[in-house]
Design an enzyme around this catalytic site. Sequence first.
Site, PDB file in Angstrom:
ATOM      1  CG  ASN A  50      39.954  39.086  49.234  1.00  0.00           C
ATOM      2  OD1 ASN A  50      40.311  40.261  49.118  1.00  0.00           O
ATOM      3  ND2 ASN A  50      40.393  38.113  48.448  1.00  0.00           N
ATOM      4  CD1 TRP A  51      35.080  43.549  51.630  1.00  0.00           C
ATOM      5  CD2 TRP A  51      35.693  45.668  52.061  1.00  0.00           C
ATOM      6  NE1 TRP A  51      34.298  44.002  52.656  1.00  0.00           N
ATOM      7  CE2 TRP A  51      34.645  45.306  52.942  1.00  0.00           C
ATOM      8  CE3 TRP A  51      36.230  46.941  52.153  1.00  0.00           C
ATOM      9  CZ2 TRP A  51      34.125  46.180  53.895  1.00  0.00           C
ATOM     10  CZ3 TRP A  51      35.724  47.826  53.110  1.00  0.00           C
ATOM     11  CH2 TRP A  51      34.687  47.445  53.962  1.00  0.00           C
ATOM     12  CE  LYS A  52      38.324  38.124  45.570  1.00  0.00           C
ATOM     13  NZ  LYS A  52      38.004  37.074  44.608  1.00  0.00           N
TER      14      LYS A  52
ATOM     15  CG  HIS B  39      43.727  35.674  46.407  1.00  0.00           C
ATOM     16  ND1 HIS B  39      43.312  35.559  45.105  1.00  0.00           N
ATOM     17  CD2 HIS B  39      42.613  35.556  47.180  1.00  0.00           C
ATOM     18  CE1 HIS B  39      41.996  35.383  45.094  1.00  0.00           C
ATOM     19  NE2 HIS B  39      41.551  35.377  46.339  1.00  0.00           N
TER      20      HIS B  39
ATOM     21  CD  GLU C  85      40.462  32.021  48.600  1.00  0.00           C
ATOM     22  OE1 GLU C  85      39.431  32.506  49.064  1.00  0.00           O
ATOM     23  OE2 GLU C  85      41.246  32.667  47.865  1.00  0.00           O
TER      24      GLU C  85
ATOM     25  N   GLY D 295      34.756  32.965  42.783  1.00  0.00           N
ATOM     26  CA  GLY D 295      33.889  33.850  42.011  1.00  0.00           C
ATOM     27  C   GLY D 295      33.008  33.138  40.981  1.00  0.00           C
TER      28      GLY D 295
ATOM     29  CB  SER E 125      31.517  30.066  45.367  1.00  0.00           C
ATOM     30  OG  SER E 125      32.051  30.479  44.123  1.00  0.00           O
TER      31      SER E 125
ATOM     32  N   GLY F  96      34.888  36.408  49.351  1.00  0.00           N
ATOM     33  CA  GLY F  96      35.120  37.484  48.392  1.00  0.00           C
ATOM     34  C   GLY F  96      33.818  38.199  48.082  1.00  0.00           C
ATOM     35  N   GLY F  97      33.224  37.881  46.943  1.00  0.00           N
ATOM     36  CA  GLY F  97      32.026  38.567  46.441  1.00  0.00           C
ATOM     37  C   GLY F  97      30.943  38.794  47.487  1.00  0.00           C
TER      38      GLY F  97
END
Length: 219
Positions: A9-11, A96, A145, A151, A182, A203-204
Amino acid sequence: MKKTFIVANWKSNFTSSEADFWFQRFKNYDLRIMNKEIIICPSFTLLSEIESVIKNYELGFKIGAQNVSPFDEGAYTGEVSARQIKEFADYVLIGHSERRTNFNENDEILFKKAELSKQHGLAPIFCVQGIETKIPSDIAIVAYEPINAIGTGRPDTAESAQEVAAFFKKNYKVQYVLYGGSVTSENVKKFTQMSNIDGVLVGGASLDAQEFYAIIKNA
Ligand code: PGA
């Protein structure tokens, strides 16, 4: 051997040249990885270009959108409809927590998004924050999630994620449950080795090609 989903998920990150840089790194990695469904979810602006890159590099990755309009195509300025997305993607993230919180998306809106996505052949990856989150009755893929794991560098425990996953599989027609929040190359195996967890939503850590490759390998 069970199928494992690894979703990036590159957001709201990456311009076209930055995405290209990411894929350049990926070009050098050995991707003959069995039974892993790797799904990249970029911004809408990158969907078309990423589709070409994946084909050119023969990466075998799938594409997901991060959002979809709750309306069908038509006079809805600024929205991107499921039919438009289906031109490039097979999956779509719905519900999300960042969309629920920052864009006031409620169950009614999210259920509409899921219904239209399915109508147009997109598979929803429906995000839930816990067992209290409502999901449509025909959802096949859920991503658990917990909000305080996103994050923060503080993932949930694999045992708790396993329990939530079991709940959704028992009470709905859910086939696959992913864990997100995370996830790193260090902790991914803890989750994917649980019997009810079928993959991860990252994500990150997905923004670094090398780290994402390590997550795929270690999952
Ligand atoms: P994170 O985000 O991996 O940066 O915690 C996960 C997500 O929000 O999908």
